[in-house]
Motif scaffolding. Structure first.
Motif, PDB file in Angstrom:
ATOM      1  N   VAL A  37     -12.636 -31.622 -12.160  1.00 20.49           N
ATOM      2  CA  VAL A  37     -13.808 -32.397 -12.546  1.00 20.49           C
ATOM      3  C   VAL A  37     -14.044 -33.487 -11.513  1.00 20.49           C
ATOM      4  N   SER A  38     -15.307 -33.663 -11.131  1.00 20.27           N
ATOM      5  CA  SER A  38     -15.677 -34.775 -10.257  1.00 20.27           C
ATOM      6  C   SER A  38     -16.951 -35.404 -10.808  1.00 20.27           C
ATOM      7  N   PHE A  39     -17.202 -36.647 -10.397  1.00 21.70           N
ATOM      8  CA  PHE A  39     -18.408 -37.344 -10.799  1.00 21.70           C
ATOM      9  C   PHE A  39     -19.219 -37.571  -9.541  1.00 21.70           C
ATOM     10  N   ASN A  40     -20.438 -37.101  -9.545  1.00 14.54           N
ATOM     11  CA  ASN A  40     -21.285 -37.111  -8.356  1.00 14.54           C
ATOM     12  C   ASN A  40     -21.937 -38.474  -8.159  1.00 14.54           C
ATOM     13  N   ASN A  41     -21.097 -39.480  -7.859  1.00 22.53           N
ATOM     14  CA  ASN A  41     -21.659 -40.787  -7.549  1.00 22.53           C
ATOM     15  C   ASN A  41     -20.694 -41.564  -6.647  1.00 22.53           C
ATOM     16  N   GLU A  42     -21.268 -42.396  -5.828  1.00 21.69           N
ATOM     17  CA  GLU A  42     -20.510 -43.157  -4.844  1.00 21.69           C
ATOM     18  C   GLU A  42     -19.558 -44.149  -5.501  1.00 21.69           C
ATOM     19  N   GLU A  43     -19.963 -44.686  -6.636  1.00 21.39           N
ATOM     20  CA  GLU A  43     -19.142 -45.665  -7.344  1.00 21.39           C
ATOM     21  C   GLU A  43     -17.765 -45.096  -7.685  1.00 21.39           C
ATOM     22  N   CYS A  44     -17.711 -43.875  -8.199  1.00 21.61           N
ATOM     23  CA  CYS A  44     -16.430 -43.241  -8.539  1.00 21.61           C
ATOM     24  C   CYS A  44     -15.643 -42.852  -7.290  1.00 21.61           C
ATOM     25  N   ASN A  45     -16.343 -42.356  -6.292  1.00 18.04           N
ATOM     26  CA  ASN A  45     -15.659 -41.899  -5.091  1.00 18.04           C
ATOM     27  C   ASN A  45     -14.985 -43.037  -4.334  1.00 18.04           C
ATOM     28  N   LYS A  46     -15.530 -44.242  -4.438  1.00 17.44           N
ATOM     29  CA  LYS A  46     -14.979 -45.371  -3.698  1.00 17.44           C
ATOM     30  C   LYS A  46     -14.000 -46.219  -4.506  1.00 17.44           C
ATOM     31  N   ASN A  47     -13.950 -46.043  -5.823  1.00 18.20           N
ATOM     32  CA  ASN A  47     -13.153 -46.926  -6.656  1.00 18.20           C
ATOM     33  C   ASN A  47     -12.365 -46.121  -7.691  1.00 18.20           C
ATOM     34  N   LYS A  48     -11.062 -46.059  -7.502  1.00 17.47           N
ATOM     35  CA  LYS A  48     -10.196 -45.280  -8.389  1.00 17.47           C
ATOM     36  C   LYS A  48     -10.286 -45.760  -9.840  1.00 17.47           C
ATOM     37  N   ALA A  49     -10.335 -47.079 -10.056  1.00 15.00           N
ATOM     38  CA  ALA A  49     -10.394 -47.617 -11.412  1.00 15.00           C
ATOM     39  C   ALA A  49     -11.677 -47.204 -12.125  1.00 15.00           C
ATOM     40  N   VAL A  50     -12.796 -47.212 -11.421  1.00 11.70           N
ATOM     41  CA  VAL A  50     -14.071 -46.791 -12.010  1.00 11.70           C
ATOM     42  C   VAL A  50     -14.018 -45.305 -12.346  1.00 11.70           C
ATOM     43  N   ALA A  51     -13.449 -44.509 -11.443  1.00  6.15           N
ATOM     44  CA  ALA A  51     -13.328 -43.075 -11.702  1.00  6.15           C
ATOM     45  C   ALA A  51     -12.514 -42.817 -12.967  1.00  6.15           C
ATOM     46  N   ILE A  52     -11.453 -43.580 -13.171  1.00  9.49           N
ATOM     47  CA  ILE A  52     -10.640 -43.419 -14.383  1.00  9.49           C
ATOM     48  C   ILE A  52     -11.448 -43.792 -15.617  1.00  9.49           C
ATOM     49  N   GLN A  53     -12.273 -44.840 -15.530  1.00 11.81           N
ATOM     50  CA  GLN A  53     -13.126 -45.198 -16.667  1.00 11.81           C
ATOM     51  C   GLN A  53     -14.070 -44.044 -17.017  1.00 11.81           C
ATOM     52  N   TYR A  54     -14.674 -43.448 -16.009  1.00  7.28           N
ATOM     53  CA  TYR A  54     -15.554 -42.295 -16.248  1.00  7.28           C
ATOM     54  C   TYR A  54     -14.755 -41.144 -16.871  1.00  7.28           C
ATOM     55  N   TRP A  55     -13.592 -40.855 -16.320  1.00  8.92           N
ATOM     56  CA  TRP A  55     -12.766 -39.751 -16.814  1.00  8.92           C
ATOM     57  C   TRP A  55     -12.394 -39.953 -18.275  1.00  8.92           C
ATOM     58  N   ASN A  56     -12.090 -41.163 -18.660  1.00  7.71           N
ATOM     59  CA  ASN A  56     -11.616 -41.438 -20.017  1.00  7.71           C
ATOM     60  C   ASN A  56     -12.710 -41.382 -21.070  1.00  7.71           C
ATOM     61  N   ARG A  57     -13.982 -41.329 -20.663  1.00  7.45           N
ATOM     62  CA  ARG A  57     -15.064 -41.217 -21.642  1.00  7.45           C
ATOM     63  C   ARG A  57     -15.016 -39.839 -22.294  1.00  7.45           C
ATOM     64  N   ARG A  58     -15.325 -39.795 -23.568  1.00  7.20           N
ATOM     65  CA  ARG A  58     -15.379 -38.536 -24.298  1.00  7.20           C
ATOM     66  C   ARG A  58     -16.606 -38.539 -25.201  1.00  7.20           C
ATOM     67  N   ALA A  59     -17.210 -37.357 -25.374  1.00  8.23           N
ATOM     68  CA  ALA A  59     -18.335 -37.236 -26.294  1.00  8.23           C
ATOM     69  C   ALA A  59     -17.877 -37.702 -27.678  1.00  8.23           C
ATOM     70  N   GLY A  60     -18.722 -38.447 -28.334  1.00  3.60           N
ATOM     71  CA  GLY A  60     -18.374 -38.961 -29.656  1.00  3.60           C
ATOM     72  C   GLY A  60     -17.809 -40.372 -29.605  1.00  3.60           C
ATOM     73  N   ASP A  61     -17.466 -40.862 -28.401  1.00  2.01           N
ATOM     74  CA  ASP A  61     -17.020 -42.251 -28.263  1.00  2.01           C
ATOM     75  C   ASP A  61     -18.186 -43.158 -28.616  1.00  2.01           C
ATOM     76  N   ASP A  62     -17.890 -44.323 -29.158  1.00  5.03           N
ATOM     77  CA  ASP A  62     -18.933 -45.272 -29.518  1.00  5.03           C
ATOM     78  C   ASP A  62     -19.698 -45.758 -28.305  1.00  5.03           C
TER      79      ASP A  62
END
Length: 67
Positions: A37-62
């Motif tokens: 899985v990858s996220f097609n945005n520069e923010e995730c590609n340049k920042n490991k912490a942001v990428a982890i935040q994106y990864w941790n999101r799940r459908a149904g989360d508030d």
């Protein structure tokens, strides 16, 4: 921004490794089912912490926002 612990694979619950792939794209790779899985945005590609935040999101989360 502090990196959070990343969740396991949403498909098989397997262990996931984050790495930087071709062209500097950050990817999450499951050791169980082989999902990549990858996220097609520069923010995730340049920042490991942001990428982890994106990864941790799940459908149904508030709150599905990355921030």
């Amino acid at each position: 921004m502090k990196a959070r612990i990343q969740k396991n694979c949403p498909f098989c619950k397997g262990k996931v490794t984050q790495r930087v792939g071709l062209a500097g794209i950050r990817v999450f790779e499951c050791h169980g089912c082989g999902a990549i899985v990858s996220f097609n945005n520069e923010e995730c590609n340049k920042n490991k912490a942001v990428a982890i935040q994106y990864w941790n999101r799940r459908a149904g989360d508030d709150n599905l926002s990355a921030g």
